[in-house]
Motif scaffolding. Structure first.
Motif, PDB file in Angstrom:
ATOM      1  N   GLY A   8      -2.447  -1.416  -9.373  1.00  0.00           N
ATOM      2  CA  GLY A   8      -2.065  -2.378  -8.340  1.00  0.00           C
ATOM      3  C   GLY A   8      -3.054  -2.420  -7.192  1.00  0.00           C
ATOM      4  N   VAL A   9      -2.817  -3.345  -6.283  1.00  0.00           N
ATOM      5  CA  VAL A   9      -3.664  -3.504  -5.105  1.00  0.00           C
ATOM      6  C   VAL A   9      -3.248  -2.485  -4.046  1.00  0.00           C
ATOM      7  N   MET A  10      -4.224  -1.821  -3.447  1.00  0.00           N
ATOM      8  CA  MET A  10      -3.936  -0.851  -2.389  1.00  0.00           C
ATOM      9  C   MET A  10      -4.247  -1.467  -1.032  1.00  0.00           C
ATOM     10  N   TRP A  11      -3.455  -1.075  -0.021  1.00  0.00           N
ATOM     11  CA  TRP A  11      -3.643  -1.543   1.347  1.00  0.00           C
ATOM     12  C   TRP A  11      -4.130  -0.387   2.195  1.00  0.00           C
ATOM     13  N   ARG A  12      -5.010  -0.683   3.121  1.00  0.00           N
ATOM     14  CA  ARG A  12      -5.549   0.335   4.017  1.00  0.00           C
ATOM     15  C   ARG A  12      -4.637   0.488   5.232  1.00  0.00           C
ATOM     16  N   TRP A  13      -4.287   1.729   5.547  1.00  0.00           N
ATOM     17  CA  TRP A  13      -3.498   2.044   6.729  1.00  0.00           C
ATOM     18  C   TRP A  13      -4.414   2.092   7.934  1.00  0.00           C
ATOM     19  N   LEU A  14      -3.888   1.723   9.054  1.00  0.00           N
ATOM     20  CA  LEU A  14      -4.603   1.902  10.309  1.00  0.00           C
ATOM     21  C   LEU A  14      -4.308   3.317  10.788  1.00  0.00           C
ATOM     22  N   ALA A  15      -5.232   4.228  10.528  1.00  0.00           N
ATOM     23  CA  ALA A  15      -5.046   5.630  10.889  1.00  0.00           C
ATOM     24  C   ALA A  15      -6.292   6.144  11.576  1.00  0.00           C
ATOM     25  N   LEU A  16      -6.096   7.041  12.505  1.00  0.00           N
ATOM     26  CA  LEU A  16      -7.231   7.651  13.181  1.00  0.00           C
ATOM     27  C   LEU A  16      -7.894   8.659  12.250  1.00  0.00           C
ATOM     28  N   PRO A  17      -9.219   8.661  12.177  1.00  0.00           N
ATOM     29  CA  PRO A  17      -9.911   9.646  11.336  1.00  0.00           C
ATOM     30  C   PRO A  17      -9.572  11.074  11.772  1.00  0.00           C
ATOM     31  N   SER A  18      -9.425  11.960  10.798  1.00  0.00           N
ATOM     32  CA  SER A  18      -9.113  13.358  11.070  1.00  0.00           C
ATOM     33  C   SER A  18      -9.905  14.224  10.098  1.00  0.00           C
ATOM     34  N   GLN A  19      -9.687  15.535  10.158  1.00  0.00           N
ATOM     35  CA  GLN A  19     -10.383  16.413   9.230  1.00  0.00           C
ATOM     36  C   GLN A  19      -9.884  16.238   7.798  1.00  0.00           C
ATOM     37  N   TRP A  20      -8.693  15.645   7.628  1.00  0.00           N
ATOM     38  CA  TRP A  20      -8.142  15.457   6.296  1.00  0.00           C
ATOM     39  C   TRP A  20      -8.535  14.134   5.678  1.00  0.00           C
ATOM     40  N   GLU A  21      -8.720  13.097   6.511  1.00  0.00           N
ATOM     41  CA  GLU A  21      -9.076  11.796   5.967  1.00  0.00           C
ATOM     42  C   GLU A  21      -9.698  10.905   7.024  1.00  0.00           C
ATOM     43  N   GLN A  22     -10.495   9.953   6.541  1.00  0.00           N
ATOM     44  CA  GLN A  22     -11.033   8.927   7.419  1.00  0.00           C
ATOM     45  C   GLN A  22     -10.282   7.618   7.193  1.00  0.00           C
ATOM     46  N   GLU A  23      -9.740   7.468   5.996  1.00  0.00           N
ATOM     47  CA  GLU A  23      -8.948   6.283   5.645  1.00  0.00           C
ATOM     48  C   GLU A  23      -7.797   6.712   4.759  1.00  0.00           C
ATOM     49  N   ILE A  24      -6.679   5.978   4.846  1.00  0.00           N
ATOM     50  CA  ILE A  24      -5.553   6.176   3.939  1.00  0.00           C
ATOM     51  C   ILE A  24      -5.263   4.835   3.287  1.00  0.00           C
ATOM     52  N   TRP A  25      -5.148   4.842   1.980  1.00  0.00           N
ATOM     53  CA  TRP A  25      -4.818   3.647   1.211  1.00  0.00           C
ATOM     54  C   TRP A  25      -3.491   3.891   0.499  1.00  0.00           C
ATOM     55  N   SER A  26      -2.649   2.866   0.447  1.00  0.00           N
ATOM     56  CA  SER A  26      -1.345   2.977  -0.193  1.00  0.00           C
ATOM     57  C   SER A  26      -1.154   1.809  -1.156  1.00  0.00           C
ATOM     58  N   CYS A  27      -0.671   2.111  -2.344  1.00  0.00           N
ATOM     59  CA  CYS A  27      -0.439   1.069  -3.347  1.00  0.00           C
ATOM     60  C   CYS A  27       0.817   0.270  -2.993  1.00  0.00           C
ATOM     61  N   SER A  28       0.704  -1.029  -3.043  1.00  0.00           N
ATOM     62  CA  SER A  28       1.838  -1.889  -2.713  1.00  0.00           C
ATOM     63  C   SER A  28       2.895  -1.903  -3.823  1.00  0.00           C
ATOM     64  N   TRP A  29       2.566  -1.441  -5.019  1.00  0.00           N
ATOM     65  CA  TRP A  29       3.483  -1.485  -6.156  1.00  0.00           C
ATOM     66  C   TRP A  29       4.176  -0.134  -6.386  1.00  0.00           C
ATOM     67  N   CYS A  30       3.403   0.940  -6.557  1.00  0.00           N
ATOM     68  CA  CYS A  30       3.998   2.240  -6.878  1.00  0.00           C
ATOM     69  C   CYS A  30       3.979   3.210  -5.694  1.00  0.00           C
ATOM     70  N   HIS A  31       3.388   2.808  -4.584  1.00  0.00           N
ATOM     71  CA  HIS A  31       3.314   3.589  -3.345  1.00  0.00           C
ATOM     72  C   HIS A  31       2.493   4.879  -3.475  1.00  0.00           C
ATOM     73  N   ALA A  32       1.611   4.951  -4.460  1.00  0.00           N
ATOM     74  CA  ALA A  32       0.699   6.094  -4.536  1.00  0.00           C
ATOM     75  C   ALA A  32      -0.248   6.028  -3.348  1.00  0.00           C
ATOM     76  N   ALA A  33      -0.629   7.179  -2.825  1.00  0.00           N
ATOM     77  CA  ALA A  33      -1.549   7.231  -1.681  1.00  0.00           C
ATOM     78  C   ALA A  33      -2.889   7.793  -2.121  1.00  0.00           C
ATOM     79  N   THR A  34      -3.947   7.306  -1.494  1.00  0.00           N
ATOM     80  CA  THR A  34      -5.293   7.839  -1.696  1.00  0.00           C
ATOM     81  C   THR A  34      -5.910   8.030  -0.322  1.00  0.00           C
ATOM     82  N   HIS A  35      -6.403   9.238  -0.071  1.00  0.00           N
ATOM     83  CA  HIS A  35      -7.024   9.579   1.200  1.00  0.00           C
ATOM     84  C   HIS A  35      -8.526   9.665   0.983  1.00  0.00           C
ATOM     85  N   VAL A  36      -9.283   8.949   1.795  1.00  0.00           N
ATOM     86  CA  VAL A  36     -10.734   8.883   1.630  1.00  0.00           C
ATOM     87  C   VAL A  36     -11.404   9.569   2.809  1.00  0.00           C
TER      88      VAL A  36
END
Length: 130
Positions: A8-36
């Protein structure tokens, strides 16, 4: 970005960069998350979590406190209530509790069914360390 779980298509969250991630993406269909990005991972893909441990309780001014709603993403509950400033609470949303929102429970079941069995193992989603 396409979801590695369902395609599915993933949407980018508006999140402040941290030591764990610079971006967070969430799938609009299954809600899986990917941290970049971040200090430890180039890409971090959290594993599947069962419905009982996956969702946190939603909190927001104006949200009925007598009903427990699951926080989905982007200021929304799983049942679709949208309130500005909504966030997740530090406590899990438990779908079997008496005060759990029935519509959130129904949505959580549908989302859970969208995860193929092949990607539900702890090591099924591959993360890439730096």
């Amino acid at each position: 970005m396409d979801c590695d779980v369902c395609g599915g298509v993933m949407w980018r969250w508006l999140a402040l960069p941290s030591q764990w991630e610079q971006e967070i993406w969430s799938c609009s269909w299954c809600h899986a998350a990917t941290h970049v990005g971040g200090e430890w991972f180039e890409i971090a893909r959290p594993p599947y979590l069962p419905m009982e441990t996956r969702w946190e309780r939603a909190v927001a001014d104006g949200l009925d406190t007598d009903v427990s709603h699951a926080f989905g993403a982007f200021d929304k509950t799983l049942c679709g209530i949208h309130l500005s400033g909504m966030s997740s609470f530090d406590y899990l949303w438990v779908p079997d509790r008496e005060n759990a929102c029935g519509a959130c429970r129904a949505a959580a079941v549908i989302i859970d069914e969208r995860w193929p069995q092949a990607v539900r193992g702890e090591d099924a989603r591959v993360s890439i360390a730096r």
